[in-house]
Write a protein that holds these residues in place. Structure first.
Motif, PDB file in Angstrom:
ATOM      1  N   HIS A 107      13.608  13.290  -4.425  1.00 56.90           N
ATOM      2  CA  HIS A 107      12.525  13.027  -5.384  1.00 56.90           C
ATOM      3  C   HIS A 107      11.429  12.137  -4.772  1.00 56.90           C
ATOM      4  N   LEU A 108      11.760  11.380  -3.748  1.00 52.02           N
ATOM      5  CA  LEU A 108      10.778  10.480  -3.134  1.00 52.02           C
ATOM      6  C   LEU A 108       9.625  11.221  -2.468  1.00 52.02           C
ATOM      7  N   LEU A 109       9.867  12.435  -2.021  1.00 54.67           N
ATOM      8  CA  LEU A 109       8.832  13.194  -1.321  1.00 54.67           C
ATOM      9  C   LEU A 109       8.291  14.365  -2.130  1.00 54.67           C
ATOM     10  N   SER A 128      -6.738   9.013   2.928  1.00 55.16           N
ATOM     11  CA  SER A 128      -7.160   9.967   1.902  1.00 55.16           C
ATOM     12  C   SER A 128      -6.617  11.381   2.131  1.00 55.16           C
ATOM     13  N   GLN A 129      -6.171  11.684   3.339  1.00 54.57           N
ATOM     14  CA  GLN A 129      -5.631  13.006   3.654  1.00 54.57           C
ATOM     15  C   GLN A 129      -4.142  13.122   3.347  1.00 54.57           C
ATOM     16  N   ALA A 130      -3.496  12.008   3.083  1.00 53.90           N
ATOM     17  CA  ALA A 130      -2.037  11.975   2.988  1.00 53.90           C
ATOM     18  C   ALA A 130      -1.507  12.403   1.630  1.00 53.90           C
ATOM     19  N   ASP A 131      -0.339  13.036   1.658  1.00 55.24           N
ATOM     20  CA  ASP A 131       0.414  13.309   0.444  1.00 55.24           C
ATOM     21  C   ASP A 131       1.222  12.065   0.069  1.00 55.24           C
ATOM     22  N   LYS A 132       1.739  11.390   1.078  1.00 52.29           N
ATOM     23  CA  LYS A 132       2.526  10.172   0.872  1.00 52.29           C
ATOM     24  C   LYS A 132       2.141   9.133   1.903  1.00 52.29           C
ATOM     25  N   LYS A 133       2.095   7.878   1.451  1.00 51.29           N
ATOM     26  CA  LYS A 133       1.833   6.749   2.334  1.00 51.29           C
ATOM     27  C   LYS A 133       3.155   6.028   2.550  1.00 51.29           C
ATOM     28  N   ILE A 134       3.477   5.771   3.809  1.00 54.27           N
ATOM     29  CA  ILE A 134       4.747   5.120   4.109  1.00 54.27           C
ATOM     30  C   ILE A 134       4.532   3.807   4.846  1.00 54.27           C
ATOM     31  N   TYR A 135       5.509   2.938   4.686  1.00 55.78           N
ATOM     32  CA  TYR A 135       5.520   1.656   5.391  1.00 55.78           C
ATOM     33  C   TYR A 135       6.895   1.522   6.028  1.00 55.78           C
ATOM     34  N   PHE A 136       6.934   1.223   7.319  1.00 57.11           N
ATOM     35  CA  PHE A 136       8.201   1.058   8.022  1.00 57.11           C
ATOM     36  C   PHE A 136       8.680  -0.380   7.872  1.00 57.11           C
ATOM     37  N   VAL A 137       9.847  -0.536   7.271  1.00 56.33           N
ATOM     38  CA  VAL A 137      10.428  -1.866   7.047  1.00 56.33           C
ATOM     39  C   VAL A 137      11.333  -2.244   8.210  1.00 56.33           C
ATOM     40  N   ASP A 138      11.623  -3.539   8.314  1.00 53.10           N
ATOM     41  CA  ASP A 138      12.433  -4.057   9.411  1.00 53.10           C
ATOM     42  C   ASP A 138      13.932  -3.999   9.140  1.00 53.10           C
ATOM     43  N   TYR A 139      14.296  -3.942   7.867  1.00 50.92           N
ATOM     44  CA  TYR A 139      15.710  -3.980   7.508  1.00 50.92           C
ATOM     45  C   TYR A 139      16.070  -2.818   6.590  1.00 50.92           C
ATOM     46  N   GLN A 184       0.812  -1.218   0.000  1.00 53.16           N
ATOM     47  CA  GLN A 184       0.000   0.000   0.000  1.00 53.16           C
ATOM     48  C   GLN A 184       0.849   1.274   0.000  1.00 53.16           C
ATOM     49  N   ALA A 185       2.143   1.126   0.218  1.00 52.79           N
ATOM     50  CA  ALA A 185       3.009   2.285   0.451  1.00 52.79           C
ATOM     51  C   ALA A 185       3.531   2.914  -0.826  1.00 52.79           C
ATOM     52  N   ASP A 186       3.717   4.230  -0.740  1.00 51.43           N
ATOM     53  CA  ASP A 186       4.437   4.973  -1.779  1.00 51.43           C
ATOM     54  C   ASP A 186       5.941   4.860  -1.530  1.00 51.43           C
ATOM     55  N   ILE A 187       6.294   4.840  -0.258  1.00 48.08           N
ATOM     56  CA  ILE A 187       7.701   4.823   0.144  1.00 48.08           C
ATOM     57  C   ILE A 187       7.891   3.836   1.294  1.00 48.08           C
ATOM     58  N   LYS A 188       8.955   3.037   1.202  1.00 45.05           N
ATOM     59  CA  LYS A 188       9.343   2.152   2.297  1.00 45.05           C
ATOM     60  C   LYS A 188      10.428   2.865   3.101  1.00 45.05           C
ATOM     61  N   VAL A 189      10.207   2.956   4.416  1.00 47.67           N
ATOM     62  CA  VAL A 189      11.057   3.762   5.284  1.00 47.67           C
ATOM     63  C   VAL A 189      11.691   2.902   6.371  1.00 47.67           C
ATOM     64  N   TYR A 190      12.957   3.205   6.645  1.00 44.37           N
ATOM     65  CA  TYR A 190      13.667   2.548   7.737  1.00 44.37           C
ATOM     66  C   TYR A 190      14.177   3.624   8.687  1.00 44.37           C
ATOM     67  N   ILE A 191      14.005   3.408   9.981  1.00 44.95           N
ATOM     68  CA  ILE A 191      14.490   4.353  10.987  1.00 44.95           C
ATOM     69  C   ILE A 191      15.876   3.919  11.434  1.00 44.95           C
ATOM     70  N   VAL A 192      16.862   4.778  11.210  1.00 45.50           N
ATOM     71  CA  VAL A 192      18.239   4.467  11.593  1.00 45.50           C
ATOM     72  C   VAL A 192      18.507   4.921  13.024  1.00 45.50           C
ATOM     73  N   LYS A 193      19.562   4.367  13.612  1.00 46.19           N
ATOM     74  CA  LYS A 193      19.893   4.684  15.000  1.00 46.19           C
ATOM     75  C   LYS A 193      20.712   5.960  15.134  1.00 46.19           C
ATOM     76  N   TYR A 194      21.457   6.282  14.079  1.00 44.46           N
ATOM     77  CA  TYR A 194      22.351   7.430  14.148  1.00 44.46           C
ATOM     78  C   TYR A 194      22.076   8.403  13.011  1.00 44.46           C
TER      79      TYR A 194
END
Length: 116
Positions: free
Chosen positions: A112-114, A75-86, A35-45
């Motif tokens: 360009h992703l956003l 429906s309100q979003a400009d971008k849909k994101i999904y948080f990946v594990d890796y 469902q995501a436009d962008i797959k996102v990963y949260i880094v530690k640093y």
């Protein structure tokens, strides 16, 4: 006179279209990767990220890249994101910062992703 009106119309439309880059970054977190436009990963640093992100409380505060306003409905979003594990699965690596002034791109090649 017609040429002046045409010129003003063109200039105004250019200004309005260029302001879309200042449009709020309204983000919705989806449940499934498909469902995501962008797959996102949260880094530690911070040094590992592409984008430093600060979540704002109000949509009107999200006026530059990295200032995200999380919406309640897809429906309100400009971008849909999904948080990946890796990290290797991600299109974009983010780091959450403590202050609004810290938000922004560290890797402009990913900007360009956003774009809306």
């Amino acid at each position: 006179m017609k040429n002046l009106i045409l010129l003003l119309t063109l200039v105004l439309s250019f200004i309005l279209s260029s302001n879309t880059s200042l449009k709020a970054q309204k983000i919705f977190k989806v449940k499934y990767e498909s469902q995501a436009d962008i797959k996102v990963y949260i880094v530690k640093y911070e040094s590992q990220c592409d984008l430093k992100v600060f979540n704002v409380k109000y949509e009107s505060q999200a006026k530059k890249d990295g200032l995200w306003y999380v919406v309640k409905y897809e429906s309100q979003a400009d971008k849909k994101i999904y948080f990946v594990d890796y990290e290797s699965q991600a299109d974009l690596k983010i780091y959450f910062v403590d202050y609004e002034s810290q938000a922004g791109w560290k890797n402009n090649a990913k900007s360009h992703l956003l774009k809306f």
